[in-house]
Motif scaffolding. Sequence first.
Motif, PDB file in Angstrom:
ATOM      1  N   ASP A   1       0.808  -1.225   0.000  1.00 43.58           N
ATOM      2  CA  ASP A   1       0.000   0.000   0.000  1.00 43.58           C
ATOM      3  C   ASP A   1       0.839   1.273   0.000  1.00 43.58           C
ATOM      4  N   LEU A   2       2.144   1.119   0.178  1.00 50.07           N
ATOM      5  CA  LEU A   2       3.011   2.300   0.187  1.00 50.07           C
ATOM      6  C   LEU A   2       3.459   2.630  -1.231  1.00 50.07           C
ATOM      7  N   THR A   3       3.846   3.872  -1.453  1.00 51.01           N
ATOM      8  CA  THR A   3       4.427   4.218  -2.754  1.00 51.01           C
ATOM      9  C   THR A   3       5.872   3.709  -2.791  1.00 51.01           C
ATOM     10  N   PRO A   4       6.452   3.575  -3.985  1.00 54.49           N
ATOM     11  CA  PRO A   4       7.858   3.151  -4.054  1.00 54.49           C
ATOM     12  C   PRO A   4       8.786   4.035  -3.221  1.00 54.49           C
ATOM     13  N   LEU A   5       8.544   5.346  -3.239  1.00 54.59           N
ATOM     14  CA  LEU A   5       9.395   6.245  -2.457  1.00 54.59           C
ATOM     15  C   LEU A   5       9.238   5.971  -0.961  1.00 54.59           C
ATOM     16  N   GLN A   6       7.998   5.776  -0.513  1.00 55.44           N
ATOM     17  CA  GLN A   6       7.781   5.488   0.916  1.00 55.44           C
ATOM     18  C   GLN A   6       8.447   4.168   1.314  1.00 55.44           C
ATOM     19  N   ARG A   7       8.358   3.175   0.428  1.00 54.81           N
ATOM     20  CA  ARG A   7       8.999   1.883   0.746  1.00 54.81           C
ATOM     21  C   ARG A   7      10.520   2.037   0.811  1.00 54.81           C
ATOM     22  N   ALA A   8      11.064   2.853  -0.084  1.00 51.11           N
ATOM     23  CA  ALA A   8      12.519   3.058  -0.080  1.00 51.11           C
ATOM     24  C   ALA A   8      12.954   3.749   1.205  1.00 51.11           C
ATOM     25  N   VAL A   9      12.220   4.780   1.618  1.00 50.62           N
ATOM     26  CA  VAL A   9      12.556   5.472   2.865  1.00 50.62           C
ATOM     27  C   VAL A   9      12.467   4.495   4.035  1.00 50.62           C
ATOM     28  N   PHE A  10      11.401   3.703   4.056  1.00 49.69           N
ATOM     29  CA  PHE A  10      11.191   2.749   5.148  1.00 49.69           C
ATOM     30  C   PHE A  10      12.331   1.724   5.189  1.00 49.69           C
TER      31      PHE A  10
ATOM     32  N   ARG B   1       4.828   9.089   7.234  1.00 49.86           N
ATOM     33  CA  ARG B   1       3.640   8.693   6.466  1.00 49.86           C
ATOM     34  C   ARG B   1       3.653   7.177   6.226  1.00 49.86           C
ATOM     35  N   ALA B   2       4.826   6.640   5.889  1.00 51.06           N
ATOM     36  CA  ALA B   2       4.934   5.193   5.657  1.00 51.06           C
ATOM     37  C   ALA B   2       4.556   4.433   6.924  1.00 51.06           C
ATOM     38  N   ARG B   3       5.065   4.897   8.059  1.00 51.45           N
ATOM     39  CA  ARG B   3       4.798   4.179   9.303  1.00 51.45           C
ATOM     40  C   ARG B   3       3.319   4.273   9.700  1.00 51.45           C
ATOM     41  N   LEU B   4       2.719   5.442   9.456  1.00 57.69           N
ATOM     42  CA  LEU B   4       1.293   5.579   9.781  1.00 57.69           C
ATOM     43  C   LEU B   4       0.443   4.650   8.914  1.00 57.69           C
ATOM     44  N   LYS B   5       0.784   4.564   7.640  1.00 59.39           N
ATOM     45  CA  LYS B   5       0.026   3.668   6.745  1.00 59.39           C
ATOM     46  C   LYS B   5       0.185   2.214   7.188  1.00 59.39           C
ATOM     47  N   LEU B   6       1.426   1.831   7.500  1.00 62.48           N
ATOM     48  CA  LEU B   6       1.665   0.436   7.900  1.00 62.48           C
ATOM     49  C   LEU B   6       0.954   0.135   9.223  1.00 62.48           C
TER      50      LEU B   6
ATOM     51  N   THR C   1       3.511  11.764  28.702  1.00 60.77           N
ATOM     52  CA  THR C   1       3.214  11.292  30.052  1.00 60.77           C
ATOM     53  C   THR C   1       1.714  11.381  30.348  1.00 60.77           C
ATOM     54  N   ASP C   2       1.100  12.429  29.766  1.00 58.78           N
ATOM     55  CA  ASP C   2      -0.310  12.688  30.091  1.00 58.78           C
ATOM     56  C   ASP C   2      -1.303  12.115  29.090  1.00 58.78           C
ATOM     57  N   CYS C   3      -0.839  11.680  27.926  1.00 62.29           N
ATOM     58  CA  CYS C   3      -1.783  11.355  26.846  1.00 62.29           C
ATOM     59  C   CYS C   3      -1.633   9.892  26.411  1.00 62.29           C
ATOM     60  N   ASP C   4      -2.577   9.065  26.814  1.00 63.71           N
ATOM     61  CA  ASP C   4      -2.514   7.636  26.466  1.00 63.71           C
ATOM     62  C   ASP C   4      -2.568   7.380  24.952  1.00 63.71           C
ATOM     63  N   PRO C   5      -3.444   8.063  24.216  1.00 64.98           N
ATOM     64  CA  PRO C   5      -3.488   7.796  22.763  1.00 64.98           C
ATOM     65  C   PRO C   5      -2.161   8.080  22.068  1.00 64.98           C
ATOM     66  N   CYS C   6      -1.496   9.180  22.442  1.00 64.20           N
ATOM     67  CA  CYS C   6      -0.214   9.496  21.786  1.00 64.20           C
ATOM     68  C   CYS C   6       0.874   8.516  22.225  1.00 64.20           C
ATOM     69  N   THR C   7       0.816   8.095  23.498  1.00 65.18           N
ATOM     70  CA  THR C   7       1.768   7.074  23.951  1.00 65.18           C
ATOM     71  C   THR C   7       1.524   5.777  23.180  1.00 65.18           C
ATOM     72  N   GLY C   8       0.233   5.473  22.954  1.00 66.69           N
ATOM     73  CA  GLY C   8      -0.092   4.273  22.169  1.00 66.69           C
ATOM     74  C   GLY C   8       0.449   4.370  20.750  1.00 66.69           C
ATOM     75  N   LEU C   9       0.311   5.543  20.144  1.00 64.56           N
ATOM     76  CA  LEU C   9       0.838   5.743  18.792  1.00 64.56           C
ATOM     77  C   LEU C   9       2.355   5.536  18.779  1.00 64.56           C
ATOM     78  N   LYS C  10       3.038   6.145  19.724  1.00 64.97           N
ATOM     79  CA  LYS C  10       4.499   6.030  19.781  1.00 64.97           C
ATOM     80  C   LYS C  10       4.903   4.563  20.011  1.00 64.97           C
ATOM     81  N   ASP C  11       4.205   3.873  20.914  1.00 65.57           N
ATOM     82  CA  ASP C  11       4.523   2.459  21.174  1.00 65.57           C
ATOM     83  C   ASP C  11       4.307   1.609  19.917  1.00 65.57           C
ATOM     84  N   ASP C  12       3.216   1.891  19.197  1.00 61.70           N
ATOM     85  CA  ASP C  12       2.941   1.130  17.964  1.00 61.70           C
ATOM     86  C   ASP C  12       4.065   1.326  16.945  1.00 61.70           C
ATOM     87  N   LEU C  13       4.508   2.587  16.795  1.00 58.91           N
ATOM     88  CA  LEU C  13       5.544   2.861  15.789  1.00 58.91           C
ATOM     89  C   LEU C  13       6.859   2.196  16.180  1.00 58.91           C
TER      90      LEU C  13
END
Lengths: 200, 75
Positions: free
Chosen positions: A134-143, A173-178, B31-43
């Motif tokens: 689902d990522l673009t080639p550029l996003q995959r390359a960055v990732f 953006r790549a990480r959010l999509k994934l 520290t105060d925001c669970d949703p943002c901590t969740g986002l960071k943990d997911d990434l």
Amino acid sequence: MSPGPDGADATRREALSRALVEEGDRLYALALRTTRDPDLAGDAVQEAFASALEKADDFRGESRWGTWLHRIVFNKSIDLLRRRRRYEPLPDEDSDRLTAEDERLARRASWTRAPDEVVWGAETRMAMERALDDLTPLQRAVFELKEAGERPTSEVAEILDLTPGAVRVHLHRARLKLRARLGDHCRGRETTPSAGEAKA
Amino acid sequence: MKCDELLRQLTEYEDGVLPDDVCQELQRHLTDCDPCTGLKDDLEALSRICRSCTPARMPEEVRRRLAERLGEPVS
């Protein structure tokens, strides 16, 4: 009569041979991530080395041979995708700024499965490979360069001819999509409130 | 700091390029925001998944052709 290999030519061949040994797998991985096609990836790497041999005089030594080769491999990968009409970027998808769509994706509910369970499952890795489509080639390359290769942002920027800020945007953006695509796989029954609901 | 500001600055934060005062603000928000901590943990989990994947290897046929080409004299 052809001129035999001179000193400069021998030096460049030696440098490229060393890069093949030291960075061959990473160069191929970049081409494979970008094209998602083993045949195209192989062609991209071979064309890149051919170009590097022809244009080695353009290499001025400001960057490492490996960095320069990664840049050529990426460009060849994009060229091959375009020749096969597999890459026509939409106006916004490779924008250097975060978009409303990126913010929408960030507000998706968090995963709730324990990290070890998420990380080590073969199913998770397969889900990741599917999500990369689902990522673009550029996003995959960055990732690939940032997450798998763990390269500094400045080097990724040099390889992809982007600013460091643009690299960060594309990576984000790549990480959010994934994350969104892997949500069904990694999210348990219980979910935490989504980002943006509490303090936006 | 609001959630959308954190979203815009999270990758810069991870890259260590934000000024100290902004880093501290961001950390306070986490520290105060669970949703943002969740986002960071997911990434962060996403990064670990990526690094747990078997890296691609250049096919031997491609490697052999390249080695041959690099061994050839200039025509």
